[in-house]
Structure formats: C-alpha cells, structure tokens
Design a protein around this motif. Structure first.
Motif, PDB file in Angstrom:
ATOM      1  N   TRP B 224       0.800  -1.146   0.169  1.00  0.00           N
ATOM      2  CA  TRP B 224       0.172   0.001   0.116  1.00  0.00           C
ATOM      3  C   TRP B 224       0.957   1.358  -0.197  1.00  0.00           C
ATOM      4  N   SER B 225       1.110   1.991  -1.231  1.00  0.00           N
ATOM      5  CA  SER B 225       1.851   3.013  -1.396  1.00  0.00           C
ATOM      6  C   SER B 225       1.638   4.060  -2.398  1.00  0.00           C
ATOM      7  N   PHE B 226       2.053   5.274  -2.209  1.00  0.00           N
ATOM      8  CA  PHE B 226       1.723   6.095  -3.409  1.00  0.00           C
ATOM      9  C   PHE B 226       2.830   6.713  -3.611  1.00  0.00           C
ATOM     10  N   ASN B 227       3.098   7.513  -4.651  1.00  0.00           N
ATOM     11  CA  ASN B 227       4.334   8.310  -5.110  1.00  0.00           C
ATOM     12  C   ASN B 227       4.281   9.633  -4.962  1.00  0.00           C
ATOM     13  N   ILE B 228       5.039  10.269  -4.557  1.00  0.00           N
ATOM     14  CA  ILE B 228       5.234  12.071  -4.870  1.00  0.00           C
ATOM     15  C   ILE B 228       6.604  12.023  -5.456  1.00  0.00           C
ATOM     16  N   GLY B 229       6.344  12.336  -6.873  1.00  0.00           N
ATOM     17  CA  GLY B 229       7.315  12.483  -7.918  1.00  0.00           C
ATOM     18  C   GLY B 229       7.973  11.110  -7.924  1.00  0.00           C
ATOM     19  N   THR B 230       9.279  11.006  -7.589  1.00  0.00           N
ATOM     20  CA  THR B 230      10.162   9.836  -7.520  1.00  0.00           C
ATOM     21  C   THR B 230      10.133   9.124  -6.171  1.00  0.00           C
ATOM     22  N   ILE B 231       9.496   9.573  -5.299  1.00  0.00           N
ATOM     23  CA  ILE B 231       9.420   9.299  -3.838  1.00  0.00           C
ATOM     24  C   ILE B 231       8.462   8.301  -3.619  1.00  0.00           C
ATOM     25  N   GLN B 232       8.766   7.013  -3.368  1.00  0.00           N
ATOM     26  CA  GLN B 232       7.832   6.293  -2.682  1.00  0.00           C
ATOM     27  C   GLN B 232       7.323   6.123  -1.144  1.00  0.00           C
ATOM     28  N   ILE B 233       6.366   6.619  -1.011  1.00  0.00           N
ATOM     29  CA  ILE B 233       5.641   6.724   0.489  1.00  0.00           C
ATOM     30  C   ILE B 233       4.841   5.305   0.656  1.00  0.00           C
ATOM     31  N   PRO B 234       5.439   4.292   1.405  1.00  0.00           N
ATOM     32  CA  PRO B 234       4.975   3.072   1.919  1.00  0.00           C
ATOM     33  C   PRO B 234       4.279   3.365   2.994  1.00  0.00           C
ATOM     34  N   ILE B 235       2.676   3.425   2.727  1.00  0.00           N
ATOM     35  CA  ILE B 235       1.842   3.741   3.899  1.00  0.00           C
ATOM     36  C   ILE B 235       1.970   2.423   4.916  1.00  0.00           C
ATOM     37  N   LEU B 236       1.651   1.289   4.643  1.00  0.00           N
ATOM     38  CA  LEU B 236       1.680   0.467   5.523  1.00  0.00           C
ATOM     39  C   LEU B 236       3.064   0.470   6.556  1.00  0.00           C
ATOM     40  N   THR B 237       4.273   0.520   5.843  1.00  0.00           N
ATOM     41  CA  THR B 237       5.291   0.837   6.649  1.00  0.00           C
ATOM     42  C   THR B 237       5.262   1.629   7.635  1.00  0.00           C
ATOM     43  N   ILE B 238       4.725   2.807   7.117  1.00  0.00           N
ATOM     44  CA  ILE B 238       4.636   4.151   8.031  1.00  0.00           C
ATOM     45  C   ILE B 238       3.594   3.764   9.303  1.00  0.00           C
ATOM     46  N   LEU B 239       2.528   3.046   8.751  1.00  0.00           N
ATOM     47  CA  LEU B 239       1.589   2.910  10.004  1.00  0.00           C
ATOM     48  C   LEU B 239       2.158   2.026  10.837  1.00  0.00           C
ATOM     49  N   ILE B 240       2.946   0.797  10.591  1.00  0.00           N
ATOM     50  CA  ILE B 240       3.677  -0.033  11.547  1.00  0.00           C
ATOM     51  C   ILE B 240       4.533   0.942  12.305  1.00  0.00           C
TER      52      ILE B 240
END
Lengths: 184, 418
Positions: B224-240
């Motif tokens: 579960w992630s989205f991209n801001i430009g070339t930066i991947q933001i992994p939401i599940l990892t952030i949640l953990i």
C-alpha cells in the motif's frame, strides 16, 4: 559413609521441594483467570502462524500443453491455450510448450480459453494443492478433455541443480564490525 | 481492549499537548529573559546538542558539494527512514530503564534472520511470510533477551560493554546454528539456501524471488503505497512505525513503564518502593530484543537480501550511532531523537562519498569519513555523557559542601547567641 548419605538425602529433598514448588506453580497458574488469557494468546499466535503458513505458501504451477498418455489414454496437445490461475494475467501457451506460474495458498481457480471445432471456449476449474507440494504439473490437454483431477494434476519432482552464490546487495553502510574491510 | 486503545489515544494526545505546552513555555521564558541570559542558555543548548548540530552543519555543506539532486537525496533518506526506524526505536525502552544503549539488539536481529531463513525455506512469501518470520522470531528473541537481561543484571553499571560482548558471544552461537546445524539438524530443503556441501546457509539469502517467484522483497512497502514524484511513500510501513511510536508513548504510562523509569532514575530507591528491579530490567531487554527482531525483518524485507553472517552485527552499531546523532544520550532518548538521528545520519551516509569525490577526487575518502563518523559519534556521545555526569556530580558535591558550611555557620551563630 553416613555423611555421603546425608548429602544425597539433602539433594533428594531439595529436588523434591523444587518439584513440589513447580507443581504448585502449575496449579496456581491454572487457578488464576489471567493465565487462561495468556495461554489463549499464545495458542492464538500459534494458530495465526499455521494460517499464515498455508495462506503464504508459494506453489509453482507448470502449465503443460504437450501430448500426454495417462493410463493408456492419449490426450493431444492444443494449438494455443490461454490460461490464468486465480487473478493473474492470461498467459498464452502454444503447442508443445510449458509455462510456469507462481501462486500462494492451497485453493485455486484455473481459467482456460481455447478453440475447439472453430469455437472459442472457456473452462473454469477449481482445485486444491497439498501444502507440501512445491511444483505442480497441470496437463492442459487432459484437463480440457475432462480427465480426473488425479490425472491432469501431478507433483513435478525436479532435480535441483547447484545454485551459484549471489553477490550480497547491501546497504551502503556495509562493512565489518571493526570497519577494517574498507580500510584495506 | 477498548481501554487500552483509549489509554493509547490519551497518551498520544498528552504527548502532543505536553510538547506544545513545553514549547510555548520555552518561548515565554525566552521573551521574558534578558539577552545575556538568553545567550548563556543558547550556549548551554549548543553544548547539550553538539552532535546533531555538527551533523546539521555537515549536511548543509555536504549536500551542495555532493552535486546530488535534492530530490534524489530526499528519496534515499525516505527509503532509509522506512528501513531503519523500527530498529532504532527498539533501543528506546532499555534506555528508559537506565540500561544504556542496548548493543544486545543484535540478538533480536539474529532471531529475525533465523525466522526469515526458515520462512524462505518453507517458501512462504509476501506479507504472510514476513508475519510468520516475525512470529518465529518472538520465542527466540524472548530467550535471547532473557539471557542478555540476566547477564546485564549481573553487570550493573557496565551494561553497554557487557551487551556488546554478549552480542559477540551470541554471534558465535548464531554461526554454529546457521553454519553447522541448519541442513544437518534443522531441516533445510532448498538448494538455493544451502551451501554446496549440503549443510549450512549460504553467505547470501535472496528474498527477491527469482524466475517469476513472488518473494518477500519490498512486499510490505509495495502493499500500500503512493508516489510523490520519484519518492515512494509506503503507507503500511509508516503505519507500522507509527503504531510502534504509539506503543512506546502508551507503554511509558503503564505500571511497567513507570517502574522502568523509576529503575532508570535510581535502582535503590525503586527497590525500596517495592519494584522488582531485576525483573523490570530483564523485561526491558526482552521487549527491546523482540522489537529489534521485528525491525530486522522490516529492514531485510526492504533490502531484499540477507548477508547471513554480517547483517546483524552491522545493524546494531549503526542503529545506536543514528540514535546518538539525533541528540540522544546513554541515559535519555526519545522518539524525536530517533527520527532526527536517522535523517541526519543517513543523509551523511548518502552524500559523503559524492562530496569526497567532488572535493578531492576520491570517493574512497567519503567512505572512510562515514566509517570514521559512525564510530566517532558513538565515542563523542559517550565522552560528552561522562563529562556531563562528572560535571553534575561536581555540582552536587559543591552544593552539598555549601549547604554543610551554611549549616555549620548557623550552628556556630546559634551557639554564640546561646
């Protein structure tokens, strides 16, 4: 001699006391309600581990479009079959070829699209794979011909070739604990 | 269950409110004090935060010199932040219990690695594979943490060096298990894991999955992630990671958390107050070891490759260095220190080789520099901690002496009057 006997007697009584205390501990454990919660939690975690094992276990399916003879009956290969397992993309399997597909879990659904007598047909079949089976060979001609599951699906035993060592992809912090790797 | 959730939410709310209150109080104090006093306080602040300040200054110079696009630096820092946060946060609880920096976290890392090796052999992939590895690591981490905690109880006051030595000792046990017992006593079927001789695990274990296999690499980040430009933001990892932060904030307010803080402040006073000091300390190490095991699994799933005999030993040193760079000390660390430390330390790691290359024409210099810095920062922090502790002790002795002299004077005056 009598000293030795008393030493052994002391050791024996000490072990006996420890056993009694251990036994009392177990009795107390089962008398307190919170212990059941702890025990239940441990069992739940073990249960979860078992579920995860079956859910996450990967199986390799070899989708085979070769002419095959099973129990004296011959099943001829088809010109072209499109196949997909579960929610994967369709893969086209020409005559006399074998393609592989990786899926997790035990229960699967295979969807086949093929042409028979000039008509396009679709066949959907559900099947289960034993958890211990690593590679499964699916004979598409036998499946399409309506053979029994034990005939069109079998375990594929491969001889593992020695695998060469791969270079480690590391964080670029990589170095030995003493840092000497980089120094020399 | 709902009570725990309510408590956790209250803890987080209190944490934010406390932070806001503290900042506003600091601002009011700053306005009310004179410039001379403020300058003195600024000097004290600089001395207390010398390590992060050095790193901020270094990064400010090194980023432009490195010639790397800012977006690329940010992308790498975000990746490393996601990869390392859990491991660094696992160090906070033993510090709370006054046990210093837990070099014994490598024990947890070993447990995580064993879990991942077994799961790879069983071909359990994706997030279920990572979760199963985490479950396998729990009992191993508990046993290793209990061992480490018990040993540290016998070496009170010298926890850091003892845990460092324990990590070396356990590394030997780990090698015995992985190099000799796996494949001979512990069944391992996969040829891609075993050494050609038929037992022992290879130097490298790949989690990426080959020839179409799903593997475990980045399964957490890509779920579960989205991209801001070339930066991947992994939401599940952030949640953990966020969940762990909430757990730490909540844990501080529990009975055990309060006990740990009391033990960390003064063991004897805590013992007098009826706290089981030894048990509390062992629990702190066990929790840290279990969390380190989870952290190592997250770290390796992001990397995609396990360096079987080295990964765990590297990770302890760098997690501790990152925490110290964030302004933590042997006796005090918080979540803010962990995140700031990871960002600064890893920015330095990313830009220093390029900066070295552009400045002197040798990337190797940057490599030397970061090795030197990681050890240097640990040394500097330990020295600063010792200096501060001695200064505080000296200050206390001076205050005591003054109080005694005052008391004597009062006594003499009272005698004269009498």
């Amino acid at each position: 001699m009598s000293e030795n006997v008393s030493v052994f007697a002391k050791a024996g009584s000490s072990i006996k006391a420890k056993f009694i205390s251990f036994g009392n501990g177990i009795v107390t454990f089962f008398k307190t309600p919170s212990s059941y919660v702890k025990l239940g939690s441990v069992l739940a975690i073990i249960g979860l581990a078992i579920v995860l094992f079956f859910v996450g276990k990967e199986h390799q399916f070899l989708l085979d479009n070769n002419t095959i003879e099973i129990n004296g009956k011959s099943y001829s290969s088809l010109n072209l079959v499109s196949a997909k397992i579960d929610n994967s993309d369709f893969i086209e399997i020409p005559r006399r070829t074998r393609m592989n597909n990786f899926q997790t879990g035990q229960s699967h659904k295979i969807t086949l699209n093929y042409i028979e007598n000039g008509q396009e047909k679709e066949l959907v079949t559900k099947f289960k794979v034993p958890a211990s089976e690593k590679n499964t060979l699916i004979s598409l001609p036998a499946l399409i011909a309506g053979a029994d599951q034990s005939e069109w699906m079998s375990e594929f035993l491969s001889v593992q070739a020695p695998v060469p060592d791969e270079p480690a992809v590391e964080d670029d912090m990589a170095m030995d604990m003493d840092g000497m790797d980089m120094a020399f | 269950m709902s009570n725990i959730f309510k408590n956790a939410v209250t803890s987080v709310k209190d944490g934010f409110k406390g932070f806001g209150d503290r900042q506003s109080k600091k601002f009011h104090d700053f306005v009310n004090r004179g410039p001379k006093e403020n300058l003195k306080n600024l000097g004290e602040f600089a001395l207390n935060n010398i390590v992060p300040i050095i790193f901020i200054v270094f990064c400010a110079f090194a980023i432009p010199i490195s010639g790397q696009p800012f977006s690329s630096v940010v992308r790498d820092v975000v990746t490393r932040l996601m990869r390392n946060s859990f491991l660094v946060l696992s160090l906070l609880i033993p510090i709370m219990a006054g046990m210093g920096l837990n070099f014994g976290m490598t024990l947890g890392a070993m447990a995580g690695q064993i879990g991942l090796i077994l799961v790879s052999d069983w071909q359990v992939v994706g997030i279920p594979g990572l979760m199963l590895a985490a479950i396998i690591s729990i009992p191993i981490s508990i046993v290793l943490g209990w061992f480490c905690g018990t040993m540290l109880n016998k070496a009170k006051g010298r926890e850091m060096v003892t845990s460092y030595m324990i990590s070396f000792f356990m590394n030997g046990v780990y090698q015995l298990v992985v190099l000799y017992m796996m494949g001979s006593i512990i069944p391992i079927a996969s040829n891609s894991l075993l050494l050609p001789r038929g037992y022992g695990i290879r130097n490298t274990v790949n989690f990426a999955g080959t020839k179409g296999s799903l593997g475990m690499r980045k399964s957490l980040d890509n779920f579960w992630s989205f991209n801001i430009g070339t930066i991947q933001i992994p939401i599940l990892t952030i949640l953990i990671i966020a969940l762990l932060c909430i757990f730490i904030l909540w844990f501080k307010k529990t009975k055990l958390g309060q006990d740990m803080r009391a033990v960390g402040q003064d063991m004897e006073v805590a013992r007098e107050a009826g706290i089981k000091v030894e048990r509390t300390r062992v629990l702190a190490i066990i929790i840290s070891t279990v969390l380190a095991g989870f952290g190592m699994i997250i770290y390796l799933s992001n990397m995609g490759t396990l360096n079987t005999y080295n990964s765990h030993s590297q990770i302890g040193m760098f997690s501790i260095a990152a925490l110290l760079v964030g302004g933590a000390s042997v006796s005090k660390a918080n979540i803010r220190n962990a995140f700031l430390g990871i960002i600064l330390f890893h920015t330095m790691f990313i830009v220093s080789p390029y900066a070295g290359k552009n400045l002197i024409g040798e990337a190797q210099l940057g490599e030397y520099f970061r090795v030197f810095v990681s050890y240097g920062v640990i040394t500097l922090s330990l020295v600063l901690y010792e200096v501060k502790a001695r200064r505080a002790k000296g200050h206390q002795a001076k205050e005591l002496k003054e109080a005694q002299e005052k008391m004597l004077k009062n006594k003499e005056t009272a005698e004269v009057i009498a």
